[in-house]
Design a protein around this motif. Sequence first.
Motif, PDB file in Angstrom:
ATOM      1  N   LYS A  43       0.830  -1.208   0.000  1.00 58.35           N
ATOM      2  CA  LYS A  43       0.000   0.000   0.000  1.00 58.35           C
ATOM      3  C   LYS A  43       0.864   1.257   0.000  1.00 58.35           C
ATOM      4  O   LYS A  43       0.567   2.236  -0.702  1.00 58.35           O
ATOM      5  CB  LYS A  43      -0.913  -0.013   1.225  1.00 58.35           C
TER       6      LYS A  43
ATOM      7  N   LEU B  69       1.309   4.364  -2.991  1.00 60.65           N
ATOM      8  CA  LEU B  69       1.117   5.804  -2.818  1.00 60.65           C
ATOM      9  C   LEU B  69       2.400   6.596  -3.068  1.00 60.65           C
ATOM     10  O   LEU B  69       2.380   7.834  -3.082  1.00 60.65           O
ATOM     11  CB  LEU B  69       0.630   6.092  -1.392  1.00 60.65           C
ATOM     12  N   TYR B  70       3.502   5.892  -3.226  1.00 57.62           N
ATOM     13  CA  TYR B  70       4.812   6.539  -3.328  1.00 57.62           C
ATOM     14  C   TYR B  70       4.885   7.525  -4.491  1.00 57.62           C
ATOM     15  O   TYR B  70       5.370   8.648  -4.333  1.00 57.62           O
ATOM     16  CB  TYR B  70       5.895   5.475  -3.447  1.00 57.62           C
TER      17      TYR B  70
ATOM     18  N   GLU C 156       2.574   9.172  -6.014  1.00 62.20           N
ATOM     19  CA  GLU C 156       1.787  10.383  -5.755  1.00 62.20           C
ATOM     20  C   GLU C 156       2.531  11.302  -4.793  1.00 62.20           C
ATOM     21  O   GLU C 156       2.564  12.531  -4.982  1.00 62.20           O
ATOM     22  CB  GLU C 156       0.427  10.000  -5.173  1.00 62.20           C
TER      23      GLU C 156
ATOM     24  N   PHE D  13      -1.621  15.742   0.843  1.00 55.35           N
ATOM     25  CA  PHE D  13      -1.301  14.316   0.733  1.00 55.35           C
ATOM     26  C   PHE D  13      -0.956  13.733   2.103  1.00 55.35           C
ATOM     27  O   PHE D  13      -1.450  12.655   2.468  1.00 55.35           O
ATOM     28  CB  PHE D  13      -0.126  14.108  -0.230  1.00 55.35           C
TER      29      PHE D  13
ATOM     30  N   ASN E 140      -2.830  10.755   4.081  1.00 58.27           N
ATOM     31  CA  ASN E 140      -2.253   9.408   3.970  1.00 58.27           C
ATOM     32  C   ASN E 140      -1.171   9.062   4.993  1.00 58.27           C
ATOM     33  O   ASN E 140      -0.854   7.877   5.156  1.00 58.27           O
ATOM     34  CB  ASN E 140      -1.635   9.237   2.573  1.00 58.27           C
TER      35      ASN E 140
END
Length: 693
Positions: A271, A275-276, A278, A288, A292
Motif C-alpha cells: 500500500k 502511494l509513493y 503520488e 497528501f 495518507n
Amino acid sequence: MAALETIRTKFGIGASLIIAFGLLLFLVNPSDIIQTVQSTSSKNDVGKINGKAISYLQFDNEVRQMDEIRKMVSGTSSTSDEDQTNLRNMTWQSLVDRYLVVPTIQEAGVRVGEQEQENMFVGDNISPIASSFYGFYDENGSYSVDRVREFMEAAESSETYRIIRDYLLDAARINRFNEKYVSLFNAGTYVNALERKRAIEENNTTASVDFVMSPGSFFQEDSSVVVNKAEVEKYYNSHKDAFRQVANRDIRYAVFELNASQQDIANSNAKFVGLYDEFATTDNVRTFLQKNSDRKWDDSWYKAGELRSVNADVETFVSENKEGVSPVFQSGTTFFAARILDSANLPDSVYVRHIMLVGENAKQQADSLLGVVNKNNFSSLANLYSADKGNAQDGEMGNIGWMTKNIMIKGFEPVLEAKVGVPFVLNTQYGSHVVEVTKTTKPVAKKKVAVFEKETTISKETERAISEQARLLAVRSQGKLDNFKTICDTTGIYARSLNITEATDTYGSISHAKEVTRWAFNNKPGKASDVIPVDNKYYFVVAVEKAHKEGIAPLEDVYQSIRTQVYRDKYSEKHAADVKARIEGLTSLEAIAEKLNTTVSTLSDVTFSTSSAPTTEPAFIGAVSSAKEGTINGPVAGLMGAYVFQVNGREMGSYFTEDDARAAQTRFVSYYDQMLVPIMMDKNVKDNRARFY
C-alpha cells in the motif's frame, strides 16, 4: 467574562496566567502519601484525612472546582492524562491542608489574622501566592497594589473573580501558616557556639589507620550458626514498624500483544509503495500527508542531524542530497519516504517584537500601523495600541524576545524565515500582529522536508488470532489459579509474577493497565480472570496468588528475610570471635595478616563527621574515632568481615570552617522542615485515590 479576557491579554500572550498552585511550601508530593500508614476507609472513599472520610463524590467535585479556577485564569482546560493527574494531586493536597495541616498548626498556637491576611496582598510582606498572580501586575511588569484593590473590588460583583479571589486568599493563608510553623520549629533547632565548635573539631580531625580485614563467608551458611524461631519472633516484635505495608497482591499474568504478522507487513508495504509515486509528484504535499501519512505536514526547516530522531535512513538521505525523493525505507513495521522541498540558510533563533490588535477591526488596524511603523517608533506604538502589555523584554514595550522552532508562540512560525528589520502582518488565534524580527543568530544550512510515514496496520485476522490465544487461556483456566498455572506450564505460555499495589498501572513496559490492578484487588487468591484488554493492543489473563492486607506484615510473610538478617548478625559476631581466637597473642598487624592469609591495608584522612564520605563500614569508622593511637584494636564485626586495626596518628586541619558548619546546619534544618508535613500525615492520612484513578 469580557473583563477576564482583558486580563488574559493585558499581561502578555507569552505568559500563561496560571495561579501558582505549586508554591505552597513544605507540602509533600502526593505520590509519597501512598506510603504513609493508612487507616481503614470505606471502599467508596478516596481516602481519609485526620479522621475525615473523603468520598469519591466530594473529591470529584473539588477536582472540578479546581479545574474551573484553572480555566478561568488560563483560558484552557485540563485535557491530557498528565493534566488530570496534576489536577487531582493539587486537589488532594489542598484537602490535606484544609483538614490536617492547618488544624495541626493552629493547635500549636499559630494564628493568621485578618489584618495580616490583607497585608499579604497590599502590605509590606507580600505572599508568594499573591506575587505569582500576573493579574496583580501593571503595564510595566511591576506588582501593583492598585491592581490588587481593583481586582478585589471587581470580585464583589463578578462570580468568576470571586472564585479566583477566594482561592488566592485561602492559598496565601495556608502558605503563611506553613511559614510561621516552620519558623517556630526552626527557632528550636538553634546550635550554640559550643556545639558548633565541637562540630568543627570533629570535621577537621582525621586519622591514619592500618588495618587487616578477614572477609566473611556470607554466600554459604555456617551450620554452627543456628537461628531459632524465638530469635526471629523477638526481632519481628522489636522491629514491627519496619514491616508496615500497604495492601498488595502477588499475581501471575500472561499478556498477549497485538503485533503485526508478516502478511500485515507485506500488505502495508504494498500500500505504501502504491502511494509513493503520488507523494513524489504531487503539488500539494500538505494535503497528501494529512490524508495518507501518520506524520502530518510540518512547516519546519531541518538542519543536519535533526531528522535522525525520525529515521536514520531519512537523515542520511536528506544530508547527502540537495533535492529529490528518497527510496522507501523500513524500520521495524514502519515505512518511510522523504521529499526535499527547499533549501536555505536560516537562523536557529530570532528576536521578535510585535504589536497585537484585537477586536473586529484588528486586521484593518494592523494594516494601517504597518504603513507608519519604523524602528524608532515601534516601542511607542506598541505602548499605545498593543493589547499585549506583558511583553517588554529588555525594557522595550512589544519585545517578546528570542524564539526558536521549539520555543514558539503558536502561529508565529513564519518569523524564522522573516527578514531582519522588515515589519509584516501576522494573523494568529490571539489577533492580528504587526511583527518585526530585529536580530537573529548566524544562519545555517537547512532544508524543508516532507516525511511520509506509515505504521503497519494490524489486520482483523491477526487481531482475532491473538485475542483467541488469550481467550483460550482464560476459558481453559475456568477462573482458577491452579488451572492457569498448569496450562501455562504445559503450553509454554510465559506467565510473569509480580507484586502490585492499588497504585500499579504499569506492567513492565505496558502502561494504562489499571483495569488489571482493579481486577486483582476485587478478587480473592486462587481466582483467574477473563481476558482483560489494555489500550486496544494487549490482552491480559491474570491470576491472584496471595493477598496482603495493609498494616504490619504477618510474621510468616517476612520470616525468611528476618531469619537472613538475624543469621548475618550472629555470623558476623561469631566470625569476629573466631578471628580473635586465631590471633590471640600476636602483637603486630603483619603477623595478624599472615595468620589470616591476607595483607595489611592503609586508610588516610579517616573522619567520623558530617562531611565525610562513607569510605568503608560504619562500625569500623566508629571504632577508629574512639581508639587509642598506637594500639591494636578489634576485631570489629562489620558487614563484610572482621576488622583489626591500629590508629597511627591523628591530624587537626582547618578545611572545615565555621561557614561550613553553618551550611551543614542549614541542610539539616531544611531536611527537618521537609519532614514536618510527612510526620503530620503519618497515621493521619490514608490515600485510596489509586483505587479510582
